[in-house]
Design a protein around this motif. Structure first.
Motif, PDB file in Angstrom:
ATOM      1  N   ARG A   1       0.813  -1.216   0.000  1.00 17.84           N
ATOM      2  CA  ARG A   1       0.000   0.000   0.000  1.00 17.84           C
ATOM      3  C   ARG A   1       0.849   1.270   0.000  1.00 17.84           C
ATOM      4  NH1 ARG A   1      -2.103  -0.921   4.451  1.00 17.84           N
ATOM      5  NH2 ARG A   1      -0.974   0.559   5.766  1.00 17.84           N
ATOM      6  N   GLU A   2       1.894   1.314   0.825  1.00 22.50           N
ATOM      7  CA  GLU A   2       2.660   2.539   1.020  1.00 22.50           C
ATOM      8  C   GLU A   2       3.848   2.673   0.075  1.00 22.50           C
ATOM      9  OE1 GLU A   2       1.605   4.903   2.923  1.00 22.50           O
ATOM     10  OE2 GLU A   2      -0.053   3.743   3.787  1.00 22.50           O
ATOM     11  N   LEU A   3       4.407   1.559  -0.371  1.00 20.96           N
ATOM     12  CA  LEU A   3       5.582   1.602  -1.247  1.00 20.96           C
ATOM     13  C   LEU A   3       5.289   1.085  -2.650  1.00 20.96           C
ATOM     14  CD1 LEU A   3       8.286   0.244   1.259  1.00 20.96           C
ATOM     15  CD2 LEU A   3       7.456   2.601   0.957  1.00 20.96           C
ATOM     16  N   GLY A   4       4.330   0.206  -2.766  1.00 17.89           N
ATOM     17  CA  GLY A   4       3.984  -0.344  -4.069  1.00 17.89           C
ATOM     18  C   GLY A   4       4.412  -1.788  -4.199  1.00 17.89           C
ATOM     19  N   PRO A   5       3.898  -2.485  -5.202  1.00 12.25           N
ATOM     20  CA  PRO A   5       4.115  -3.926  -5.322  1.00 12.25           C
ATOM     21  C   PRO A   5       5.490  -4.337  -5.822  1.00 12.25           C
ATOM     22  CG  PRO A   5       2.841  -3.125  -7.190  1.00 12.25           C
ATOM     23  CD  PRO A   5       2.982  -1.959  -6.245  1.00 12.25           C
ATOM     24  N   ASP A   6       6.285  -3.382  -6.300  1.00 10.57           N
ATOM     25  CA  ASP A   6       7.547  -3.740  -6.947  1.00 10.57           C
ATOM     26  C   ASP A   6       8.779  -3.631  -6.051  1.00 10.57           C
ATOM     27  OD1 ASP A   6       6.352  -4.420  -9.332  1.00 10.57           O
ATOM     28  OD2 ASP A   6       6.571  -2.415 -10.199  1.00 10.57           O
ATOM     29  N   VAL A   7       8.606  -3.274  -4.774  1.00  9.29           N
ATOM     30  CA  VAL A   7       9.745  -3.254  -3.850  1.00  9.29           C
ATOM     31  C   VAL A   7      10.025  -4.687  -3.404  1.00  9.29           C
ATOM     32  CG1 VAL A   7      10.580  -2.484  -1.593  1.00  9.29           C
ATOM     33  CG2 VAL A   7       9.303  -0.909  -3.067  1.00  9.29           C
ATOM     34  N   PRO A   8      11.196  -5.232  -3.700  1.00 13.83           N
ATOM     35  CA  PRO A   8      11.489  -6.612  -3.301  1.00 13.83           C
ATOM     36  C   PRO A   8      11.548  -6.760  -1.783  1.00 13.83           C
ATOM     37  CG  PRO A   8      12.942  -5.911  -5.081  1.00 13.83           C
ATOM     38  CD  PRO A   8      12.251  -4.682  -4.573  1.00 13.83           C
ATOM     39  N   LEU A   9      11.009  -7.876  -1.300  1.00  7.92           N
ATOM     40  CA  LEU A   9      10.999  -8.189   0.127  1.00  7.92           C
ATOM     41  C   LEU A   9      11.677  -9.538   0.319  1.00  7.92           C
ATOM     42  CD1 LEU A   9      10.057  -7.826   3.084  1.00  7.92           C
ATOM     43  CD2 LEU A   9       7.852  -8.807   2.400  1.00  7.92           C
ATOM     44  N   HIS A  10      12.632  -9.568   1.247  1.00  4.44           N
ATOM     45  CA  HIS A  10      13.367 -10.792   1.565  1.00  4.44           C
ATOM     46  C   HIS A  10      13.001 -11.247   2.976  1.00  4.44           C
ATOM     47  CE1 HIS A  10      16.430 -10.023  -1.722  1.00  4.44           C
ATOM     48  NE2 HIS A  10      15.948  -8.799  -1.536  1.00  4.44           N
ATOM     49  N   PHE A  11      12.559 -12.490   3.118  1.00  3.34           N
ATOM     50  CA  PHE A  11      12.362 -13.100   4.435  1.00  3.34           C
ATOM     51  C   PHE A  11      13.568 -13.984   4.716  1.00  3.34           C
ATOM     52  CE2 PHE A  11       7.783 -12.441   3.363  1.00  3.34           C
ATOM     53  CZ  PHE A  11       7.488 -11.591   4.418  1.00  3.34           C
ATOM     54  N   SER A  12      14.244 -13.693   5.820  1.00  5.05           N
ATOM     55  CA  SER A  12      15.490 -14.370   6.132  1.00  5.05           C
ATOM     56  C   SER A  12      15.332 -15.256   7.359  1.00  5.05           C
ATOM     57  CB  SER A  12      16.580 -13.316   6.373  1.00  5.05           C
ATOM     58  OG  SER A  12      17.832 -13.909   6.541  1.00  5.05           O
ATOM     59  N   ALA A  13      16.086 -16.362   7.394  1.00  2.51           N
ATOM     60  CA  ALA A  13      15.995 -17.320   8.491  1.00  2.51           C
ATOM     61  C   ALA A  13      16.894 -16.910   9.653  1.00  2.51           C
ATOM     62  CB  ALA A  13      16.379 -18.714   8.009  1.00  2.51           C
ATOM     63  N   PHE A  14      16.340 -17.002  10.844  1.00  2.00           N
ATOM     64  CA  PHE A  14      17.070 -16.734  12.086  1.00  2.00           C
ATOM     65  C   PHE A  14      17.836 -17.980  12.511  1.00  2.00           C
ATOM     66  CE2 PHE A  14      16.931 -17.523  16.665  1.00  2.00           C
ATOM     67  CZ  PHE A  14      17.573 -16.410  17.189  1.00  2.00           C
ATOM     68  N   HIS A  15      19.020 -17.751  13.086  1.00  2.00           N
ATOM     69  CA  HIS A  15      19.687 -18.839  13.806  1.00  2.00           C
ATOM     70  C   HIS A  15      20.066 -18.336  15.195  1.00  2.00           C
ATOM     71  CE1 HIS A  15      23.244 -16.799  11.932  1.00  2.00           C
ATOM     72  NE2 HIS A  15      23.765 -17.009  13.133  1.00  2.00           N
ATOM     73  N   PRO A  16      20.068 -19.194  16.203  1.00  2.00           N
ATOM     74  CA  PRO A  16      20.301 -18.756  17.585  1.00  2.00           C
ATOM     75  C   PRO A  16      21.623 -18.021  17.734  1.00  2.00           C
ATOM     76  CG  PRO A  16      19.522 -21.023  17.537  1.00  2.00           C
ATOM     77  CD  PRO A  16      19.815 -20.646  16.112  1.00  2.00           C
ATOM     78  N   ASP A  17      21.566 -16.850  18.351  1.00  2.00           N
ATOM     79  CA  ASP A  17      22.777 -16.037  18.485  1.00  2.00           C
ATOM     80  C   ASP A  17      22.580 -14.991  19.566  1.00  2.00           C
ATOM     81  OD1 ASP A  17      25.365 -15.185  17.909  1.00  2.00           O
ATOM     82  OD2 ASP A  17      25.030 -15.257  15.746  1.00  2.00           O
ATOM     83  N   TRP A  18      23.704 -14.409  19.992  1.00  2.00           N
ATOM     84  CA  TRP A  18      23.762 -13.295  20.932  1.00  2.00           C
ATOM     85  C   TRP A  18      22.917 -13.588  22.169  1.00  2.00           C
ATOM     86  CZ3 TRP A  18      26.887 -10.311  22.884  1.00  2.00           C
ATOM     87  CH2 TRP A  18      26.635  -9.015  23.357  1.00  2.00           C
TER      88      TRP A  18
END
Length: 359
Positions: free
Chosen positions: A240-257
């Motif tokens: 809605r706010e940026l438009g459909p063409d902004v790529p979105l990456h979902f990244s996997a978490f690994h236990p840290d910190w």
């Protein structure tokens, strides 16, 4: 080394206030801000990490991650130390949370970095590893030196910055990947020591008011920001706010910190998030930190042809026209694409090449 910092003002009680980010740190003489690298000295503010780095490496641009900005090209990456957020799940905590300046073993002037990028055949320089917002003066000077040599500039940032310095910072950046860490203020407050709204404002500013190409990454942490409802709200906001063409990456978490007791993100969670975001209207949604051929592939949003097939950071198939169109249906693919894939028509590939720079 120390360097005069910008974006601060004096307070009536003799302290100074940093105006770089929404933390608005108020400092006494000798005191450092929450980022640890901006310090009050002799009545003014100093950036204590100017010209110093935790190291330099040549990476594939897909590692930033940027999938729609000159795929297959190489990028000279570096960072310093410190961070203006305090994410309990930080995956680079040894650099971003470090208060040990001895970790900054490499030193390089902006001009030396630009010259090294040219000498090593890098197409761009990435300000990454820790957040470049906190070393903005060094990043801006380096970006200007790079532009003078025909080298592009890429920021990998959490986007936690006030509007005035953001205007100057993103004016010299050609592309950015911004971490949108979650879509609730509670998450930002409790796990990052910040707030959501400044990041949303920054995303809208970069996309609508600058020439900087924008991609977004969200690290999905089991039980904290991975519910289908929250992912849906995040994706709908982007559409809605940026438009459909902004790529979105979902990244996997690994236990840290400080979140070592939280399990890895299941691959199925990433795949489900990708489908939710696509259903929300986003044309380019990716998965990261997992082996997922479909989640790494750029599909034409019009005819669904697989145009760029990736295996991790390795491009296995590429068929865009020289002007960035789908060769099957002629639809325009959002992004920046060269006349060929990488240098001389060959992708840089999944390499990591350490670089030594001496000023």
């Amino acid at each position: 080394m120390n360097h005069p910092a910008r974006w601060w003002h004096a307070l009536p009680d003799g302290r100074i206030q940093c105006d770089l980010c929404p933390r608005d740190c108020q400092l006494h003489e000798g005191q450092r801000g929450a980022c640890f690298v901006r310090q009050m000295q002799d009545g003014g503010m100093q950036l204590t990490t100017y010209g110093r780095s935790s190291g330099f490496c040549i990476d594939p641009i897909e590692k930033k991650p940027l999938n729609h900005y000159y795929p297959g090209s190489s990028i000279l990456s570096f960072g310093t130390a410190g961070c203006n957020l305090a994410c309990k799940f930080c995956q680079n905590w040894d650099i971003s949370r470090s208060k040990d300046m001895d970790r900054l073993l490499a030193s390089a002037s902006p001009q030396a970095i630009a010259e090294a990028a040219v000498a090593h055949g890098a197409d761009a320089v990435a300000y990454t590893y820790n957040d470049p917002v906190i070393f903005a003066e060094y990043a801006i000077d380096t970006a200007l030196a790079c532009r003078a040599r025909g080298i592009r500039n890429v920021a990998v940032t959490a986007g936690y910055i006030h509007p005035a310095p953001a205007r100057e910072f993103f004016a010299v950046m050609d592309a950015a990947n911004v971490d949108l860490k979650a879509f609730t203020d509670d998450f930002y407050h409790q796990l990052c020591g910040g707030h959501l709204q400044p990041v949303l404002d920054l995303l809208a500013y970069v996309h609508h008011e600058t020439a900087c190409w924008l991609e977004i990454t969200t690290l999905l942490i089991p039980g904290h920001n991975d519910s289908p409802a929250e992912i849906g709200r995040l994706a709908h906001w982007i559409a809605r706010e940026l438009g459909p063409d902004v790529p979105l990456h979902f990244s996997a978490f690994h236990p840290d910190w400080k979140m070592a007791d939280v399990p890895d993100t299941p691959p199925a969670t990433l795949s489900h998030a990708r489908h939710i975001a696509q259903d929300a209207g986003l044309n380019y949604v990716y998965t990261g930190n997992v082996h997922d051929r479909a989640g790494g592939t750029t599909f034409c949003p019009s005819c669904q042809a697989a145009l760029i097939v990736r295996d991790w950071y390795d491009i296995r198939h590429y068929e865009l026209t020289t002007d960035g169109n789908c060769p099957h249906c002629k639809a325009r693919i959002a992004g920046h694409f060269g006349a060929s894939l990488g240098r001389d028509g060959k992708a840089f590939g999944p390499h990591r090449i350490p670089v030594h720079i001496s000023s």
